[in-house]
Write a protein that holds these residues in place. Structure first.
Motif, PDB file in Angstrom:
ATOM      1  N   THR A  15     -29.400 -29.703   6.463  1.00 23.37           N
ATOM      2  CA  THR A  15     -28.092 -30.280   5.654  1.00 23.37           C
ATOM      3  C   THR A  15     -27.457 -31.417   6.578  1.00 23.37           C
ATOM      4  O   THR A  15     -27.169 -32.641   5.970  1.00 23.37           O
ATOM      5  CB  THR A  15     -27.032 -29.114   5.684  1.00 23.37           C
ATOM      6  N   MET A  16     -27.382 -31.384   7.908  1.00 26.82           N
ATOM      7  CA  MET A  16     -26.902 -32.499   8.892  1.00 26.82           C
ATOM      8  C   MET A  16     -27.843 -33.728   8.631  1.00 26.82           C
ATOM      9  O   MET A  16     -27.322 -34.870   8.565  1.00 26.82           O
ATOM     10  CB  MET A  16     -26.740 -31.938  10.188  1.00 26.82           C
ATOM     11  N   LEU A  17     -29.117 -33.616   8.610  1.00 24.85           N
ATOM     12  CA  LEU A  17     -29.905 -34.564   8.431  1.00 24.85           C
ATOM     13  C   LEU A  17     -29.810 -35.273   7.234  1.00 24.85           C
ATOM     14  O   LEU A  17     -29.804 -36.539   7.194  1.00 24.85           O
ATOM     15  CB  LEU A  17     -31.431 -34.111   8.903  1.00 24.85           C
ATOM     16  N   PHE A  18     -29.909 -34.563   6.329  1.00 24.63           N
ATOM     17  CA  PHE A  18     -29.894 -34.978   4.893  1.00 24.63           C
ATOM     18  C   PHE A  18     -28.524 -35.896   4.767  1.00 24.63           C
ATOM     19  O   PHE A  18     -28.630 -37.001   4.094  1.00 24.63           O
ATOM     20  CB  PHE A  18     -29.774 -33.834   3.892  1.00 24.63           C
ATOM     21  N   SER A  19     -27.402 -35.310   5.302  1.00 26.03           N
ATOM     22  CA  SER A  19     -25.961 -36.156   5.001  1.00 26.03           C
ATOM     23  C   SER A  19     -26.121 -37.333   5.962  1.00 26.03           C
ATOM     24  O   SER A  19     -25.794 -38.414   5.585  1.00 26.03           O
ATOM     25  CB  SER A  19     -25.193 -35.402   5.338  1.00 26.03           C
ATOM     26  N   GLN A  20     -26.752 -37.328   7.011  1.00 26.30           N
ATOM     27  CA  GLN A  20     -26.821 -38.445   7.839  1.00 26.30           C
ATOM     28  C   GLN A  20     -27.594 -39.438   7.162  1.00 26.30           C
ATOM     29  O   GLN A  20     -27.220 -40.535   7.317  1.00 26.30           O
ATOM     30  CB  GLN A  20     -27.549 -37.798   9.101  1.00 26.30           C
ATOM     31  N   LEU A  21     -28.862 -39.165   6.671  1.00 25.39           N
ATOM     32  CA  LEU A  21     -29.542 -40.344   5.959  1.00 25.39           C
ATOM     33  C   LEU A  21     -29.012 -40.618   4.782  1.00 25.39           C
ATOM     34  O   LEU A  21     -29.171 -41.892   4.544  1.00 25.39           O
ATOM     35  CB  LEU A  21     -30.949 -39.537   5.744  1.00 25.39           C
ATOM     36  N   GLU A  22     -28.160 -39.918   3.979  1.00 22.25           N
ATOM     37  CA  GLU A  22     -27.464 -40.473   2.960  1.00 22.25           C
ATOM     38  C   GLU A  22     -26.289 -41.229   3.373  1.00 22.25           C
ATOM     39  O   GLU A  22     -25.992 -42.149   2.449  1.00 22.25           O
ATOM     40  CB  GLU A  22     -26.975 -38.919   1.911  1.00 22.25           C
ATOM     41  N   ASN A  23     -25.718 -41.012   4.298  1.00 22.01           N
ATOM     42  CA  ASN A  23     -24.692 -41.896   4.741  1.00 22.01           C
ATOM     43  C   ASN A  23     -25.251 -43.325   4.942  1.00 22.01           C
ATOM     44  O   ASN A  23     -24.377 -44.131   4.882  1.00 22.01           O
ATOM     45  CB  ASN A  23     -24.070 -41.524   5.975  1.00 22.01           C
ATOM     46  N   CYS A  24     -26.532 -43.447   5.329  1.00 24.27           N
ATOM     47  CA  CYS A  24     -26.963 -44.913   5.381  1.00 24.27           C
ATOM     48  C   CYS A  24     -27.768 -45.369   4.328  1.00 24.27           C
ATOM     49  O   CYS A  24     -28.242 -46.502   4.447  1.00 24.27           O
ATOM     50  CB  CYS A  24     -28.002 -44.715   6.649  1.00 24.27           C
ATOM     51  N   ASN A  25     -27.568 -44.720   3.244  1.00 27.74           N
ATOM     52  CA  ASN A  25     -28.200 -45.067   2.043  1.00 27.74           C
ATOM     53  C   ASN A  25     -29.616 -45.243   1.941  1.00 27.74           C
ATOM     54  O   ASN A  25     -30.274 -46.424   1.289  1.00 27.74           O
ATOM     55  CB  ASN A  25     -27.375 -46.443   1.271  1.00 27.74           C
ATOM     56  N   LEU A  26     -30.562 -44.487   2.795  1.00 20.55           N
ATOM     57  CA  LEU A  26     -31.680 -44.807   3.012  1.00 20.55           C
ATOM     58  C   LEU A  26     -32.547 -44.132   1.631  1.00 20.55           C
ATOM     59  O   LEU A  26     -32.438 -43.020   1.114  1.00 20.55           O
ATOM     60  CB  LEU A  26     -32.361 -44.072   4.149  1.00 20.55           C
ATOM     61  N   GLU A  27     -33.483 -44.952   1.232  1.00 23.00           N
ATOM     62  CA  GLU A  27     -34.177 -44.602   0.166  1.00 23.00           C
ATOM     63  C   GLU A  27     -35.914 -44.059   0.450  1.00 23.00           C
ATOM     64  O   GLU A  27     -36.310 -44.906   1.590  1.00 23.00           O
ATOM     65  CB  GLU A  27     -34.443 -45.717  -0.758  1.00 23.00           C
ATOM     66  N   LYS A  28     -36.321 -43.348  -0.043  1.00 15.38           N
ATOM     67  CA  LYS A  28     -37.616 -42.710   0.242  1.00 15.38           C
ATOM     68  C   LYS A  28     -38.648 -44.044  -0.230  1.00 15.38           C
ATOM     69  O   LYS A  28     -38.465 -44.745  -1.119  1.00 15.38           O
ATOM     70  CB  LYS A  28     -38.060 -41.519  -0.702  1.00 15.38           C
ATOM     71  N   SER A  29     -39.723 -44.077   0.379  1.00 16.52           N
ATOM     72  CA  SER A  29     -40.713 -44.970   0.173  1.00 16.52           C
ATOM     73  C   SER A  29     -41.277 -44.941  -1.209  1.00 16.52           C
ATOM     74  O   SER A  29     -41.359 -43.732  -1.408  1.00 16.52           O
ATOM     75  CB  SER A  29     -41.892 -44.841   1.266  1.00 16.52           C
ATOM     76  N   GLU A  30     -41.600 -45.731  -1.789  1.00 21.33           N
ATOM     77  CA  GLU A  30     -42.443 -45.254  -3.146  1.00 21.33           C
ATOM     78  C   GLU A  30     -43.770 -45.020  -2.957  1.00 21.33           C
ATOM     79  O   GLU A  30     -44.141 -44.397  -4.289  1.00 21.33           O
ATOM     80  CB  GLU A  30     -42.197 -46.634  -4.251  1.00 21.33           C
TER      81      GLU A  30
END
Length: 190
Positions: free
Chosen positions: A13-28
């Motif tokens: 959950t912490m990792l997910f929110s951390q990555l979401e804070n940075c608006n990171l998108e998955k590679s296509e």
């Protein structure tokens, strides 16, 4: 067992929110977040840890693979988070091999891949551009692989290792990696 499960859920959950804070998108192309230098700095700022370690890896790089356990161990031994940064192109078949190598070592390892749109397709060119961007002026910029990059929670790059850090040591074997880390990375994590 319940404690371990709760820890894993809390950590994800912490990792997910951390990555979401940075608006990171998955590679296509693969199931990994694609990043550039600014994304890496954002991840470190959002980590909630004093420092975050980023370790570069290519599937064909023997030292990258040999030092991977040492990179992953830092997360368990110190108050830090570790991300494996895949330097091969997002759409290159070798990046899937790199992902497999990392997952063999740790199913829970945090992986990122350098963005094609910023770094292009050729692995050496990608790594050269990334090394130039991420290395502060007080360090020599060397576009090698198997780099340990330490970024603090202010988004400042505090350390970027290179092959010369190993050269300063008498032995370049497994113990040499630990010795190199104890002189470069670990003091920043204590």
């Amino acid at each position: 067992m319940k404690i371990l499960l709760a820890f894993c859920l809390f950590g994800s959950t912490m990792l997910f929110s951390q990555l979401e804070n940075c608006n990171l998108e998955k590679s296509e192309f693969i199931d990994v977040r694609a990043v550039d230098k600014n994304d890496i700095l954002c991840i470190a700022k959002s980590s909630g840890k004093p420092n975050t370690v980023f370790y570069t890896l290519a599937s064909w790089c023997k030292p990258c693979i040999e030092h991977l356990p040492d990179a992953l161990k830092l997360e368990n031994d110190f108050n830090t988070q570790v991300y494996i940064v895949l330097v091969e192109s997002e759409d290159n078949m070798k990046v899937k091999l790199a992902m497999s190598i990392v997952k063999k070592r740790s199913e829970l390892a945090n992986m990122l891949v350098l963005k094609n749109t910023v770094y292009g397709d050729a692995v050496k060119k990608r790594n050269k551009i990334f090394a130039k961007q991420i290395t502060p002026p007080n360090f020599e910029t060397i576009p090698d692989f198997s780099k340990f990059i330490v970024v603090n929670n202010q988004g400042e790059v505090k350390m970027v290792t290179n092959w010369k850090d190993y050269r300063k040591l008498d032995n370049k074997n497994k113990e040499g990696v630990q010795e190199m880390l104890s002189h470069t990375v670990i003091p920043l994590l204590k």
